[in-house]
Structures are given as structure tokens and as C-alpha cells.
Write a protein that holds these residues in place. Sequence first.
Motif, PDB file in Angstrom:
ATOM      1  N   GLY A  25     -18.509 -16.490  38.770  1.00  0.00           N
ATOM      2  CA  GLY A  25     -19.230 -15.222  38.861  1.00  0.00           C
ATOM      3  C   GLY A  25     -18.758 -14.392  40.041  1.00  0.00           C
ATOM      4  O   GLY A  25     -18.511 -13.185  39.924  1.00  0.00           O
ATOM      5  N   GLY A  78     -20.300 -20.888  31.362  1.00  0.00           N
ATOM      6  CA  GLY A  78     -20.113 -19.534  30.849  1.00  0.00           C
ATOM      7  C   GLY A  78     -21.398 -18.723  30.935  1.00  0.00           C
ATOM      8  O   GLY A  78     -21.407 -17.594  31.433  1.00  0.00           O
ATOM      9  N   LYS A  79     -22.486 -19.339  30.465  1.00  0.00           N
ATOM     10  CA  LYS A  79     -23.770 -18.636  30.467  1.00  0.00           C
ATOM     11  C   LYS A  79     -24.211 -18.307  31.893  1.00  0.00           C
ATOM     12  O   LYS A  79     -24.571 -17.170  32.195  1.00  0.00           O
ATOM     13  CB  LYS A  79     -24.841 -19.518  29.820  1.00  0.00           C
ATOM     14  N   GLY A  84     -22.136 -15.737  33.522  1.00  0.00           N
ATOM     15  CA  GLY A  84     -22.438 -14.416  32.979  1.00  0.00           C
ATOM     16  C   GLY A  84     -23.627 -13.784  33.700  1.00  0.00           C
ATOM     17  O   GLY A  84     -23.604 -12.605  34.048  1.00  0.00           O
ATOM     18  N   GLU A 114     -23.558 -10.310  36.050  1.00  0.00           N
ATOM     19  CA  GLU A 114     -24.421  -9.150  35.879  1.00  0.00           C
ATOM     20  C   GLU A 114     -25.187  -8.810  37.149  1.00  0.00           C
ATOM     21  O   GLU A 114     -25.351  -7.644  37.500  1.00  0.00           O
ATOM     22  CB  GLU A 114     -25.361  -9.369  34.695  1.00  0.00           C
ATOM     23  N   LYS A 173     -18.838 -11.647  22.439  1.00  0.00           N
ATOM     24  CA  LYS A 173     -19.750 -11.177  23.503  1.00  0.00           C
ATOM     25  C   LYS A 173     -19.184 -11.532  24.885  1.00  0.00           C
ATOM     26  O   LYS A 173     -19.216 -10.733  25.815  1.00  0.00           O
ATOM     27  CB  LYS A 173     -21.111 -11.837  23.287  1.00  0.00           C
ATOM     28  N   SER A 174     -18.655 -12.742  25.006  1.00  0.00           N
ATOM     29  CA  SER A 174     -18.174 -13.185  26.315  1.00  0.00           C
ATOM     30  C   SER A 174     -16.917 -12.427  26.735  1.00  0.00           C
ATOM     31  O   SER A 174     -16.526 -12.473  27.903  1.00  0.00           O
ATOM     32  CB  SER A 174     -17.887 -14.685  26.299  1.00  0.00           C
ATOM     33  N   GLU A 200     -16.738  -9.382  26.993  1.00  0.00           N
ATOM     34  CA  GLU A 200     -17.165  -8.241  27.810  1.00  0.00           C
ATOM     35  C   GLU A 200     -17.039  -8.519  29.298  1.00  0.00           C
ATOM     36  O   GLU A 200     -16.886  -7.608  30.090  1.00  0.00           O
ATOM     37  CB  GLU A 200     -18.624  -7.883  27.481  1.00  0.00           C
ATOM     38  N   THR A 201     -17.156  -9.810  29.681  1.00  0.00           N
ATOM     39  CA  THR A 201     -17.030 -10.123  31.110  1.00  0.00           C
ATOM     40  C   THR A 201     -15.598 -10.520  31.470  1.00  0.00           C
ATOM     41  O   THR A 201     -15.369 -11.029  32.567  1.00  0.00           O
ATOM     42  CB  THR A 201     -18.030 -11.220  31.529  1.00  0.00           C
ATOM     43  N   THR A 236     -13.750 -15.415  30.781  1.00  0.00           N
ATOM     44  CA  THR A 236     -14.950 -15.883  30.076  1.00  0.00           C
ATOM     45  C   THR A 236     -14.694 -15.967  28.576  1.00  0.00           C
ATOM     46  O   THR A 236     -15.251 -16.840  27.903  1.00  0.00           O
ATOM     47  CB  THR A 236     -16.166 -14.987  30.364  1.00  0.00           C
ATOM     48  N   THR A 286     -15.462 -19.545  26.851  1.00  0.00           N
ATOM     49  CA  THR A 286     -16.352 -19.664  25.698  1.00  0.00           C
ATOM     50  C   THR A 286     -15.582 -20.163  24.478  1.00  0.00           C
ATOM     51  O   THR A 286     -16.083 -20.992  23.712  1.00  0.00           O
ATOM     52  CB  THR A 286     -17.004 -18.305  25.384  1.00  0.00           C
TER      53      THR A 286
END
Lengths: 659, 659
Positions: free
Chosen positions: A178, A507-508, A511, A515, B343-344, B346-347, B351, B355
Motif C-alpha cells: 500500500g 490484495g484486499k 487496496g 485508498e 477491479k484490482s 484500478e490500483t 495489484t 489478484t
Amino acid sequence: MIYIPIIVSILTIGFVLYLIQIIKSKPSGSEKMIAIAKAIQEGAVSYLKRQYRTMGLVSIVIFIVLWLTLGFNTSLGFLIGAVLSALSGFIGMMVSTRANIRVAEAAKKGIKPALDISFKGGLVTGLLVVSLGLLSVAGFYLITQDLKALIALGFGASLISVFARIGGGIYTKAADVGADLVGKVEKGIPEDDPRNPAVIADQVGDNVGDCAGMAADIFETYTVTIIATMILGSLLFNNQSFILFPLLLASVSIIASIVGSFFVKGKKIMRALYRGIIVSALLSALGFYYVGMFLFSRLEIKGGYLTTIYYPLIIGLLVAGAMFIITEYYTSKKYSPVRKIAKSSETGHATNIITGLANSLQSTALPIIIISLGIIFSYNFGGVYGIALAALAMLSLAGIVVGVDAYGPITDNAGGIAEMSELPEEVREVTDALDSVGNTTKAVTKGYAIASAGLAALVLFSAYSQELIDRGFTAKFFLDDPKVIAGLFIGGLLPYLFASLAMSSVGKAAGAVVEEVRRQFREISGLMQGTAKPEYAKCVDIVTKASIKQMIIPALIPIVFPILIGFTLGPEALGGLLIGSIITGLFVAISMTTGGAAWDNAKKYIEEGNLGGKGSPAHQAAVTGDTVGDPYKDTAGPAINPMIKVLNIVALLIVAFLI
Amino acid sequence: MIYIPIIVSILTIGFVLYLIQIIKSKPSGSEKMIAIAKAIQEGAVSYLKRQYRTMGLVSIVIFIVLWLTLGFNTSLGFLIGAVLSALSGFIGMMVSTRANIRVAEAAKKGIKPALDISFKGGLVTGLLVVSLGLLSVAGFYLITQDLKALIALGFGASLISVFARIGGGIYTKAADVGADLVGKVEKGIPEDDPRNPAVIADQVGDNVGDCAGMAADIFETYTVTIIATMILGSLLFNNQSFILFPLLLASVSIIASIVGSFFVKGKKIMRALYRGIIVSALLSALGFYYVGMFLFSRLEIKGGYLTTIYYPLIIGLLVAGAMFIITEYYTSKKYSPVRKIAKSSETGHATNIITGLANSLQSTALPIIIISLGIIFSYNFGGVYGIALAALAMLSLAGIVVGVDAYGPITDNAGGIAEMSELPEEVREVTDALDSVGNTTKAVTKGYAIASAGLAALVLFSAYSQELIDRGFTAKFFLDDPKVIAGLFIGGLLPYLFASLAMSSVGKAAGAVVEEVRRQFREISGLMQGTAKPEYAKCVDIVTKASIKQMIIPALIPIVFPILIGFTLGPEALGGLLIGSIITGLFVAISMTTGGAAWDNAKKYIEEGNLGGKGSPAHQAAVTGDTVGDPYKDTAGPAINPMIKVLNIVALLIVAFLI
């Protein structure tokens, strides 16, 4: 004679306390540095508290179940294993978070003093792991004389270790990934920059993952291997000497590790660390010889003492050495695998990943061949017990090896503190040099841990198999039995499933960090200019919650599956499951830990100014590879070690109910 | 009765010739389109020529060795298998490179006619594979009555298949990755843009990899499964009916596939294709019943015909169905796995990869559980022979399944031709719709191929084990025998090593393409503006040379290792090696093929306008994932199928010398 290991471990704990005093006596730097170190410490403690609370709840349930089904001794053993595993991680981390700042301060005077403190800090964890491990096994056996209950001690240690490895692993990499994704990639600010809101969380992660998690892991492998060798010895030979032998070998190696640690000195970091390990190994080899002679001189050993007992021990040490060399080859900037990855970064993100994945797959070859040879030779010399001795000899070095490993996160933290408190450039150069070596030693230790975990798991499987024979169960594990095959497949699946869950958890969680960091950069004005301070605690909190939540399901896999398969498909399928998990487990773990470290060092190689250096497109691609490698090498890969052992121990615990 | 399969296959070949005539009679478009199609054809033929020359040299050496060691029949069998495997790939590809242009032309009139031609083109390959396979096995057995020599026929087929899969796989992905990296990522021009110097090589790759390589692969799995079932039947029951049975089952399914193919009609592409497969499966199930009743009515079957023979066949069909559903879940844009990857993105790149890797690991779970259940149930009903029947039933659908698969590269090519010859946008929309479905069917077929390859390899292992017993070798494959364990480890290593070599070959070859494409963009002025033409042939030549060179070493792995291990560590270790390779082979192959396809479709999902659509940062990250997935799903993953079978066949061939 059972008092010897107890005395050795108590004396070692005394030595550890002395080391802690030395570290504490060193100067701890400016107020700014202290504030940063304190923030890291608080984050780490608050994470561990929550983690232990969750693990405590699970442990209490298991404690009660064990008490009701297998009696008090067993449940007590479980509890001791669990508590000490957690404790060794906790103390190690406390020392590590106190050493980091002192290393940063010492780095002002150069590599030598900085290496001295950081290695001493690591050594605290290493020696604590082995002395607490040995003390618990020897003490518990002295009091209860109950080998079955010892299995539960191993179970407690392994279970906590799975939690610690996976929870800590998710934490450290979610924070790291991150922080990097927004900081390095999007904003272009350097690593450990104080403007990055996730920077404290990242530093906390080094401690809870690489230090506390790793300590719990090795504590587990170490105790389980001693226990499995004791059980196997008693099942096979029915002679007290064989139960005592592993404890004495461990005692010898602890002393050898302490002596070896005094040889870690000088400016050439890698050489100094390796010198310590080599001295410890040689002293152990010598000590093993005399302990065995002393213990077995009165016994008639079939095939002779040297061949059946001593040679397998030497094989274990050789396998350990080979694993060091091979892993270093695949992960060091000096050799072609890492350079190929670096080179492939020039053609973009995708080729970096493709080459890295190819390297990660390939890096399994030599270790697997070495392990196979180790199995064949140690068996040829000493039968199944020979394999157990090889595993034990390998792991007997754990004290110094963990020291060399745990030194890594301390220097990593020291570098972070130096960066954040804006110490002069030379300080950072010293910590960077230490950290870079730390990366390789971390990878090398993981290779060592996985190989020994594989051997240890095989020993547990042998104990499971012997236990079945002991109870009059005649069926054997045939490869042409479809139940065994199905077991092999399902067992093979578990490391995949486990690694997949671990990866997606990172990953989660990452994420969520991304953000939050983006939000802070967007909403806190003056953050990028350095005029406003980021909200570090928010990031710490987000990662803590996410990783605790995500660690539970993967950690339950190795408990649930053997019970499920054992009771539905029977003991043959369960045997297959155990071996299947060891096979794919080794491949997945080696490919992930070695592959991940290679990506990391490929990036470092470019950062040294090669192939365009920092900021070049090649560097950006290499950062992607490094980020992908993070959950590989620090979350999923290393957590497979304790997992395959929990599987095997659960099988050993339920064997009585299967037939 | 041995004439029935021969007659069925000859009639099927007649039907194939009729299909070819139909395809040829369709209009083939403008001169520009013809010129492009011709360039693709020439590239493909020149590649196959070189590939066959290299494979020919290796084959001649093996032919001579087999003749000298195992006799003429055996070497002849090898030759027939090798030649027909190559032939089915070659003809399939010739038809495919003629159908592509006609599909592009038909797409002007809508989906229905385009689907019709493309599926017919695929069907040619599918039916050719099964009819040539059945004809060779039945004919060879009729003439020689020599089951041992039949093993060599399987060996020939498998060996060529390894070469074709890996060579074609390297080709197709090196060209694809190379074209994309510069074209899409650096220059921002669309896929299949005629300005891209690697575009023709990319199209050639679809044919030599996805068509010729895949045809050789399924030819191999199909014949080997029939042969293994015949051998196992004869070893276990010593009754002619059991040798004949697999041939009759295959005949039934070929007829069922032809009938089923008439149900592939309509506008809803996926539904039409699945309808064809379902009809074929139902007809096969019906036909199996009567063939078995007819053949075994006179025999006293222990446990009854229905249970021991028919149920395992049905289980095979059910496993095939389950594999279709599971693979579709993991690779289709409609479900959460692919959407999570999207979706992943986007980061960022990292990622997306994390994923995707997590998804790829996870996608092994359900298939492995299904395969394990299939093994347990078919064994419970019919013993080892039951497992063989399940594998056979699964593979009996190969005719139509390959048809559905081979339709993919044809539509992919058609889209490329449409783009390059600047046909109207609507045409491209039709071919895109067909191509998108083709992506999923390709993935689904691979899941099917791998599951059946796993079962087939287990059957070969059983034959190896039976053969040892037959020769009076009493040792069994115990999981507590360290030689077996070492064998399992080394066997487990082979798919890793093989996949690693394949991946890095793609990396190397793609790197060469990238440099060439960059050079052309740099040196040919007016290329980007479309005023000058790129030198397509240069790229074709570079990829051809690179892939032929890179395919040799991986292809030799499955020949060299079993011989080495068999003669140094003995038949137990070799048995372990075979099972070990099946275990990790299944995991590596499933995770790679399914994982790769999911990455591909995640990119397609974004390209449909989701999450920012084309050109967004998420899209760029998704392109990276797609590129990484390419060698996963089209080179390394699928080549593991034939590899694990070559391993098992080589073991069967050398068994006589081992004891």
C-alpha cells in the motif's frame, strides 16, 4: 541427564537477558528518533494484542476440546506450546523495536558498531526461540513423561505459528504494498519518506511479520522436530536413550550457536554473518559426535554408531549448507537469475513478471534435488530415524540462523527511522548496506526453514505411519490405492488454496491502504510539500483490522481438512493428504520465497544505477515485480511451513479415533 | 469386430473431406484479404516445416534406438504415432488458414454464417484428430496384434505433441507478447493493426500454437488413453473383449460427435457450441450402454455390467461436464473471479498481477476435488479399469470438443484479417463476438484436456504398476519408502522445471520480437503514419528460429528423467516420479491455463467500457496481466499435458530393463 537441556536453556535465557541489557545501554538518539521508534513500537504492540486476543479465543476452544477428548496432559501441552510460541515472538519483537533506533544511532559511527547492535538484537530472538523451545519440551517431558501430550505441545506451537505467520505476513505486505503503490509509483517519493501516511504501518509490519511471525514459525519447527524425533525414536527402538538424544543434540547446538555468535564481527557484513553460522555448524558437528558416542557407547547399534547415527546428522548440516548456497545464488544481485529479471524490466512490466515467474518456478529445482538426496542418503544410513536426525541437525542451527534473519527487520527499521528523522545521508548508506544484506539473509533463512520444515513434516508423517502400525492397523500407503491418490491430490491442493487466500488477503488489505493513503494526499493540504503531517495511526489501524480478519480462515484450513478427510475417506487417504501437502507445499513455498526475494533484489540492482537506475522505465517495471514478490515471499510462501506441520500434527492427534 | 472402428474412422475421414470441400466453396473475399491470408499461410507452413525437420531428426534417433532395443514392431508403432500426430496438426492448420479468410468474408452477413464456417473449420481438426487416432490404433493392432508396440505408438504421438505444444506455444506467445508490448503499450495502436510489424507473426502463431499444437496434443491424449485402457484391460482380465471395448466406445463417440455437430447453429454462439457438446455427450452415453451390453452380455462380470463398466463411463462424462462449468466460472467475464482481477487493475499493474496469481492458485481447488471424486467413485465401481473407462469416456468427446476449441484461432485470425484489410466496423464486431467466445471455449477445453490427461496418466501409471507385477516384481509403492518419496519430489519438480523453461523461452523470444518491432518503428519512416509497409517477414523469421531453438531442451526432459531415475534409483522411485509429476502437473497446468484466461478476459471486460475502459490506467494494468497470462495459458500450461504422458509412456517402455 534430562536436566542437561533444562540447565542449558536456562543459562541461555540468562545470556539473552544480558544481551538485552547491552542493547538497552546503547545510546538511543535524538528525541525525534525516539518519537518515531515509539510510534512503531505502539503500533506493533497494539497489533500483537489484537492478534493474541483472536488466537487466544481459538486456543481456548481447542484447549477445551483437547481436554475433553484426549485428557488434561494433552490440553496442557497444547497450552504451553501456544503460549511459548506467542511469547518468543512477542519478546523478540519488543527487543527488535528497541534495537532499531540504537542501530540508527550507531550507524553514525559506521558499519561495524551498527552491525554489532543489530545482530545482537537478532540474536536475542534466535536464542530465545531455541532456549524456550528446548526448555518447554524437556521440562514438559520431565514432569509428565507423556510423549503423546508432547505432540499437543507441538500442535499449540504450530497453530500459533500459522496465525502469526499469516496475520503478520498479511500485515507487513499490505502496509508495504500500500505504501509503495501510492508513495513510490504514483507520487514518486522515496521509500520510508515521512510524508507517506503508511510509512509507520510499513515499519510496524517489518516487526510483526518478519520478526514476531518468523520467530513463532521457527519456534514451532524447532520444537516439533525435536518432539517428532523423540516420538519416532521411542516407537522404533523403545529405549530411553533415543528419547533423550534429540534434547542433548539441541543443547550442544545452542552452546555452539552462542560461541559462533562471537565470530560475527567486522565490516564485511555477509562474510561476518556466514562466519558465525559456519563456526556454529562445525562446533555442532564436533559436539554431536561426542554426545552420541557418550550416549550410545553402551548400546549395540545395528550398522554401527557412526553410520546409523552420526552420518545422518552430518547430512542434515550439509543440506542446510547447500540450501544456503542455492538460495543465495537465486536471490543475490551478484548472479544471473536476478540480473535476468532486472534486464527483462527494460521491456516493461509484463516481461519483468514473466521472467520473475519463470525464475521462481526454476528456483525449486536444486533445493528439491538436494532434499531428495538428503532423504535417500540419511535413510540409507539410518532408516526413518536417520531422516529425523538429518532434520534435527539442520534445525539445531536455528539459534544463530534466526539471529542472522531477525537482524534484517531491525536494520530495515533503522533505515526507516534514519530517513524519517532526516539523519545525514551517510547514516542511511550504512543502514542501506546492512538492509541489502538483510534481504538476502532473509531469503536464505526462508530456504533453510522450508527445507527443514519439509524434512520435519516427513518425520511427522513417519510417526503417523508408525503410530498406525503400533495400533495394529495393517493397511499401507500404496500409490495404486485410489484413496491414497485422492488424498495426495487433496493434500496437494491445500498449499495452493492457502497461498491463494493469503495472496488475495494482501490484495484486499493493500487496496484499503492505497485508498486511505490516496485520501490523505488528496485531503490533507501541504502533505506533499512536507508542511503538514499525515495521520499515521489511521493506516496502522486499517491494516491491523484487515489482517486480523483475513488470517482466520486460512489458519483453519490445516485443522479442518485432515479431520474431514480422515473421518470420511479413512487413514490411507489422510496419509496421502499429508504427503501431498508436503510435496506441493515445498514447491509453492520455495518458488514463492526465492522468487519474491529475486524480484526484490532485481529492483535493488537497478536502483544501484544499472539499466537506467532509479526512475527509469526499467525501474518502474522492477518496482511492479518487487510489489508482486512481496506477498509471495513474506506472506504466502513462509506461512506454508507451519501449515504443513499443523496438518501432520492434527493427523497424529486424531489417529486414535480413525481406526 | 475390430473392423468396426476402422470403418467408422474411414467414413469420418470421408466426412472431413466433404467438410473441407464445403469450406473451400465459400467466397474468399477481396484480393487484399487473400494476400494477407496467404502471408499467414506461408508463415505457418514455413514454421511447421522447420519444426517437423527438427522433430524428424529426434524421431529418427529414437526410431533406431527403439528398433535396436525393442524390435521393429515397436519402432514402427513409434513412427506411425509420430507421423499421424504431426499430420493431424498439419492438416488441421491448413484448413484453419483457409477457413479464416472465408469467415472474415462471411462475417459481412452476420454471426450465423460466420459461426457456421468457423465451426466447420474447427470440426475438421476435431474429427481428423479422433478418426486418425482411432484408425491408427485399431489398424496397428489389427495388423500386429502387439499391445507392447502400441505403447510405442502412443510414445510417438506424445513426443511429437510435446514438441508441437511447446514449440507452437513459444511461437504464438512470443509473437503475441512482442506485438502487444510495442504496439498496444508503447505505441497505443490497436490489436491486429497492419502497421505493427509483428502482426502477421501473431496471426501465424494462432495457427501453429492454438491449432496445430492443440491438435497434436489431443491426438496424443486420445490415442494414449485408448491404448492404456486396452493394455490395462488385457493385463487385468486376459479377455479379448476388454481390448476391443475401448475401440468400440471411441467409434460410438465419433458418430455421436458428428451428429452433435449438426446442432451447432444459431446466433447465440456459446449456447450453440454447448448444445453440440451436450447432444454428443448424451448420444455417447446412450451408445456406450448398448455397446457394453452387446459386448459383455455373454461374460460374467463381477459386480454386474452396469456397476463395473457403465457407471464409470458415466462418471467420466460427468467429470467432463463439471470441468466445463468450473473453468467457465473462473474464466468468464460474467463471474466474480474475472471481475475481481479487473477491479484490482484500478490500483495498478502489481495489484492486477497479485489478484490474478491468487485467482490462478485458487482455480485449482474445485477441479482437483472433482477429479479426486471421479477417481474414488470410478474405482469403487470398477477398480483400476473403472478409472481407465472414466478417462476414456471423457476423452471420447474429443472430436466435438476440439472442434469447439479449434474454431477459436480461426475466428481470431478472421478478426485480424478484417482489421488489416480495413473491412467495415460491423465485420470486426462479428468476429470480435466470435473471438471472445473463442477465448472462453479455449480455456474450457484446456481444463477438460488437463483433467483427462491427469486421469489418462493415472491409467498409464496403473499399467506400469501392473506390468511390474506381471514381470514378478514384488515391491510396491509405499509412501513410507524414501525412494518413492524422493521419486515423488523429483517427479513433482518436472512440471515446474518444464514450465519455467517454457516461460523463459517466451520471455527471450518475445524480447527479440520487441527489439525488432522497435527497430522497424524507428528506422522505417512513415510506418506509424501508415504510408510505409513494415517488414512482416523479418518478425516471422525471428520468432520461427527462436521457438524451434527453445523447444528442444524442455521437450527432452520427459524422456531423460524417467530413464535416469529408473536406472539409478530403481522402479519404486520411478513410480514415485510418475505420480509426483501427475500431482504437481495438474496443479501447475490448471492454475496456468485457467489463470491466464482469466487475465485475458479481465482485460476484455475493461475494454468493453467498464472501470474506465480502453486507454485508462486500469486498462494498461490489465494489458500487463493479459501479457503475463499469455505464456501461462498458451505455452507452459497446456504443454504439461503431453509431458506427463511422455513420462509415463517412457516408464512403460523401459520397464523390462529395470528389473
